[in-house]
Motif scaffolding. Sequence first.
Motif, PDB file in Angstrom:
ATOM      1  N   LYS A  78     -38.155   1.399   7.024  1.00  0.00           N
ATOM      2  CA  LYS A  78     -38.894   1.436   5.752  1.00  0.00           C
ATOM      3  C   LYS A  78     -38.008   0.966   4.593  1.00  0.00           C
ATOM      4  N   ASP A  79     -36.798   1.524   4.513  1.00  0.00           N
ATOM      5  CA  ASP A  79     -35.902   1.129   3.419  1.00  0.00           C
ATOM      6  C   ASP A  79     -35.502  -0.336   3.522  1.00  0.00           C
ATOM      7  N   THR A  80     -35.284  -0.782   4.757  1.00  0.00           N
ATOM      8  CA  THR A  80     -34.904  -2.182   4.957  1.00  0.00           C
ATOM      9  C   THR A  80     -36.000  -3.115   4.454  1.00  0.00           C
ATOM     10  N   LEU A  81     -37.231  -2.807   4.787  1.00  0.00           N
ATOM     11  CA  LEU A  81     -38.338  -3.681   4.380  1.00  0.00           C
ATOM     12  C   LEU A  81     -38.571  -3.607   2.875  1.00  0.00           C
ATOM     13  N   ALA A  82     -38.510  -2.396   2.312  1.00  0.00           N
ATOM     14  CA  ALA A  82     -38.715  -2.233   0.866  1.00  0.00           C
ATOM     15  C   ALA A  82     -37.672  -3.051   0.106  1.00  0.00           C
ATOM     16  N   GLU A  83     -36.442  -2.986   0.575  1.00  0.00           N
ATOM     17  CA  GLU A  83     -35.370  -3.738  -0.075  1.00  0.00           C
ATOM     18  C   GLU A  83     -35.609  -5.246   0.081  1.00  0.00           C
ATOM     19  N   TYR A  84     -35.998  -5.642   1.287  1.00  0.00           N
ATOM     20  CA  TYR A  84     -36.210  -7.066   1.557  1.00  0.00           C
ATOM     21  C   TYR A  84     -37.331  -7.628   0.671  1.00  0.00           C
ATOM     22  N   PHE A  85     -38.407  -6.851   0.505  1.00  0.00           N
ATOM     23  CA  PHE A  85     -39.532  -7.330  -0.300  1.00  0.00           C
ATOM     24  C   PHE A  85     -39.384  -6.913  -1.764  1.00  0.00           C
ATOM     25  N   ASP A  86     -38.234  -6.320  -2.074  1.00  0.00           N
ATOM     26  CA  ASP A  86     -37.898  -5.951  -3.444  1.00  0.00           C
ATOM     27  C   ASP A  86     -38.948  -5.009  -4.047  1.00  0.00           C
ATOM     28  N   MET A  87     -39.226  -3.942  -3.329  1.00  0.00           N
ATOM     29  CA  MET A  87     -40.224  -2.982  -3.800  1.00  0.00           C
ATOM     30  C   MET A  87     -39.564  -1.632  -4.073  1.00  0.00           C
ATOM     31  N   GLU A  88     -40.039  -0.959  -5.111  1.00  0.00           N
ATOM     32  CA  GLU A  88     -39.594   0.415  -5.408  1.00  0.00           C
ATOM     33  C   GLU A  88     -40.247   1.389  -4.426  1.00  0.00           C
ATOM     34  N   MET A  89     -39.605   2.549  -4.257  1.00  0.00           N
ATOM     35  CA  MET A  89     -40.223   3.594  -3.432  1.00  0.00           C
ATOM     36  C   MET A  89     -40.879   4.610  -4.355  1.00  0.00           C
ATOM     37  N   GLU A  90     -42.028   5.119  -3.922  1.00  0.00           N
ATOM     38  CA  GLU A  90     -42.736   6.091  -4.748  1.00  0.00           C
ATOM     39  C   GLU A  90     -43.403   7.114  -3.829  1.00  0.00           C
ATOM     40  N   PHE A  91     -43.433   8.358  -4.269  1.00  0.00           N
ATOM     41  CA  PHE A  91     -44.101   9.407  -3.492  1.00  0.00           C
ATOM     42  C   PHE A  91     -45.581   9.033  -3.320  1.00  0.00           C
ATOM     43  N   HIS A  92     -46.082   9.111  -2.075  1.00  0.00           N
ATOM     44  CA  HIS A  92     -47.449   8.673  -1.776  1.00  0.00           C
ATOM     45  C   HIS A  92     -48.260   9.886  -1.341  1.00  0.00           C
ATOM     46  N   GLN A  93     -49.114  10.323  -2.273  1.00  0.00           N
ATOM     47  CA  GLN A  93     -49.814  11.602  -2.072  1.00  0.00           C
ATOM     48  C   GLN A  93     -50.624  11.615  -0.768  1.00  0.00           C
ATOM     49  N   GLU A  94     -51.349  10.536  -0.491  1.00  0.00           N
ATOM     50  CA  GLU A  94     -52.228  10.511   0.688  1.00  0.00           C
ATOM     51  C   GLU A  94     -51.410  10.650   1.983  1.00  0.00           C
ATOM     52  N   SER A  95     -50.251  10.019   2.008  1.00  0.00           N
ATOM     53  CA  SER A  95     -49.382  10.155   3.189  1.00  0.00           C
ATOM     54  C   SER A  95     -48.909  11.599   3.325  1.00  0.00           C
ATOM     55  N   PHE A  96     -48.545  12.212   2.188  1.00  0.00           N
ATOM     56  CA  PHE A  96     -48.054  13.584   2.256  1.00  0.00           C
ATOM     57  C   PHE A  96     -49.165  14.552   2.661  1.00  0.00           C
ATOM     58  N   ASP A  97     -50.375  14.306   2.136  1.00  0.00           N
ATOM     59  CA  ASP A  97     -51.519  15.145   2.527  1.00  0.00           C
ATOM     60  C   ASP A  97     -51.745  15.070   4.042  1.00  0.00           C
ATOM     61  N   ASN A  98     -51.604  13.876   4.573  1.00  0.00           N
ATOM     62  CA  ASN A  98     -51.766  13.678   6.019  1.00  0.00           C
ATOM     63  C   ASN A  98     -50.717  14.481   6.796  1.00  0.00           C
ATOM     64  N   ILE A  99     -49.477  14.437   6.322  1.00  0.00           N
ATOM     65  CA  ILE A  99     -48.398  15.200   6.976  1.00  0.00           C
ATOM     66  C   ILE A  99     -48.720  16.698   6.944  1.00  0.00           C
ATOM     67  N   LYS A 100     -49.134  17.166   5.749  1.00  0.00           N
ATOM     68  CA  LYS A 100     -49.457  18.598   5.616  1.00  0.00           C
ATOM     69  C   LYS A 100     -50.558  19.008   6.601  1.00  0.00           C
ATOM     70  N   GLN A 101     -51.559  18.133   6.703  1.00  0.00           N
ATOM     71  CA  GLN A 101     -52.687  18.409   7.592  1.00  0.00           C
ATOM     72  C   GLN A 101     -52.234  18.488   9.053  1.00  0.00           C
ATOM     73  N   LEU A 102     -51.366  17.566   9.445  1.00  0.00           N
ATOM     74  CA  LEU A 102     -50.840  17.572  10.818  1.00  0.00           C
ATOM     75  C   LEU A 102     -50.080  18.872  11.097  1.00  0.00           C
ATOM     76  N   PHE A 103     -49.274  19.292  10.132  1.00  0.00           N
ATOM     77  CA  PHE A 103     -48.525  20.535  10.314  1.00  0.00           C
ATOM     78  C   PHE A 103     -49.461  21.740  10.378  1.00  0.00           C
ATOM     79  N   ALA A 104     -50.475  21.703   9.532  1.00  0.00           N
ATOM     80  CA  ALA A 104     -51.421  22.824   9.470  1.00  0.00           C
ATOM     81  C   ALA A 104     -52.100  23.038  10.823  1.00  0.00           C
ATOM     82  N   GLN A 105     -52.363  21.944  11.524  1.00  0.00           N
ATOM     83  CA  GLN A 105     -52.994  22.044  12.848  1.00  0.00           C
ATOM     84  C   GLN A 105     -52.190  22.924  13.795  1.00  0.00           C
TER      85      GLN A 105
END
Lengths: 416, 416
Positions: A78-105
């Motif tokens: 992920k970091d390699t690609l973000a750097e290569y495409f010159d993109m900033e990283m930002e907290f992504h709520q939908e991804s985190f919600d998905n993680i929380k849901q998986l853990f909740a299961q």
Amino acid sequence: MKATIINIGDELLIGQITNTNATWMAQKLNQHGIAVDKVIAVADKKEAIVSTLEESFKNSKIIILTGGLGPTKDDITKDTLAEYFDMEMEFHQESFDNIKQLFAQFGKTTDKRYKVQAEMPVGAKILINKTGTASGMWFDYEDKIIISIPGVPREVKYLMKYSILPQLKLELETPTIIHRTINITGKGETHLAELLKDFENKLPSNIKLAYLPNPLIGMVRLRLSATGNDAIVLETQLDHHVRKLIPILGTMIYGEGKESLESVIGKLLIHKGFNLGTAESCTGGNVAHKITSVSGSSAYYDSSIIAYSNNAKINLLDVKPKTLSEHGAISEETAIEMARGTQKLLNVNCSIAVTGIAGPTGGSPEKPVGTIWVAVTKNEEIITRKLKLGKERLQNIEQTTTIALNLLRRFLLDDL
Amino acid sequence: MKATIINIGDELLIGQITNTNATWMAQKLNQHGIAVDKVIAVADKKEAIVSTLEESFKNSKIIILTGGLGPTKDDITKDTLAEYFDMEMEFHQESFDNIKQLFAQFGKTTDKRYKVQAEMPVGAKILINKTGTASGMWFDYEDKIIISIPGVPREVKYLMKYSILPQLKLELETPTIIHRTINITGKGETHLAELLKDFENKLPSNIKLAYLPNPLIGMVRLRLSATGNDAIVLETQLDHHVRKLIPILGTMIYGEGKESLESVIGKLLIHKGFNLGTAESCTGGNVAHKITSVSGSSAYYDSSIIAYSNNAKINLLDVKPKTLSEHGAISEETAIEMARGTQKLLNVNCSIAVTGIAGPTGGSPEKPVGTIWVAVTKNEEIITRKLKLGKERLQNIEQTTTIALNLLRRFLLDDL
């Protein structure tokens, strides 16, 4: 339209795991009209990933990378690609919600590491992954599409099926390709190709025929793939050609798609109200194992006697000592008595009996390794077959199992 | 010292076959001290082969290509490489003699195509292939080594083992690496890593420990690899460390190298002069299948009753109807009666009985899917275990089989 598959992970380069992801992905991409130019396994190192990616731009419009998206320090994709495409990283709520849901299961809560895992490059399309904690990423870069997904096979399949392939179809207007798989046993690939020569020559140019043989177990799958624009037209076209196979192949065809020989037998037995018992010597339980691998098989499957010793053949299956001494354990007479004994002992309509020499040792000049007798009963009726197989124990066991099950299937269909 | 593996063949790019050659080759190269930089699957097209080869020169000293050496028109690897290295082709007597010999084994004579197949590039070292008609080729080019061999797995293994790896060792003075594999069941990878933390930390820097888990069947293999110059010194060093594992892991270790659980049980039974019978419900013959997959198992294996129905449990195995009605088929009581019934019915010293719910359906709140009882007898003695497994039918069948066999092994070792 070409794609390169890049599988990232040291485990592939030390031979710890086999790259089954690539096989599955290549199948699916081809089935969606996207040819695979190369499959490349590389280390999870930044320079290796970047140089392989750039090299792939030369021939491919689509590059799909798997692996290196987990929550540990080794996961650098992920970091390699973000750097290569010159993109900033930002907290992504939908991804985190998905993680929380998986853990909740599993009744668990997320820990800090997963906040970092939910950081995604701004500007990439994020592919939510219901089967794991790492989201996929889709980068549009110049005229290329670069997609990065986790390497866990289940997650690869989920993201490919429900996210990547549909989106590629939408964006690239790839043709519609529909497949039909016909499952066959009784003849090998070469023989089938001979039988189907005329059929294959007359296929319209948008339909392709592929042979998918599995010689170990003695089965061949035929795949018909139709390419076009309209799914309904293609379905009808495939129906028509599948129907043309029936007079050529007859009951060599035992099913379509995911149907197995053992599940087909199950349906036939239920339909006829029959139950089944088996008596196995050289297959050592493999016939029973196949039959009981079908969920719900207890509805028609009674029991099996694995009679390895002559004693068990005599005491349990009522094989006559005289039969064994006169004809030997590997004989039509013994197979018949085993099959009849099974019917009587278990009080079943149908029985399969197998006796033979699986090898690699135990053969004789008159009865070499691979000599196997199969008997199948259906109420009062009985049929027998003598097999002359090879010297490989496992292959003999598997092939005999297939032949015995197929004999029962054809017997139940009154096709013998 | 780095290598690139290039596997040539369209069948890899359409996903028709999985690249198991790469897995095996990567293992062997790593075990010989040669790291694999990349594994690349490419089409059998001249430009693809040449560009991939040139790209590989950047990072690798050794490039091994497989595939595209057969006698058909599609097989272009040999001509492509000869042209690339600017070499003439010449009839190679030793290669042709090898082809003739292979044909003679099957009572056949060669045809014209094989004269062409025996033409080899002048200047390449030719690697004679006793397992197939295509010879391998070894090119020394600038400071690189380029090796081209056929893609048939058996031929890859033959040429790697007997020709390529020994020659690479000679030319490159790669270190000697010796491996020892310890086969374990009873605990998972995470638990083992915990137990072996101290052992692993104290390993000398020339010895590496790898975990090779197979969760489907519930086994883990541990591989110890020692790197150095002197094989005898390394063997002694490995012996020493393997011995240190014994007090830590005890009878979790069931064997070394290629020893399987079922072959170990076979040896124990023969040693004690015992014979074995099995009674299986939910494993449906898989225990018997495993035991009889060992050649020579008829010496100690009598028979198995696969009692799927309650009737069979009652009539064959002498399970009391009252036991079934009071405790159910999935109970310790039923497992015990099945195991005892097997001993009596088959007149054997030892028996294994399994009864449970393999799933995915058939569970209840009190007895969910994955509830399985195992009973093992040794003459008068008996032990039982209750298993609580998952929801996956196949995994439940495989894991139960492993657990039941392991229980018998430990019972025979008086380790329970």
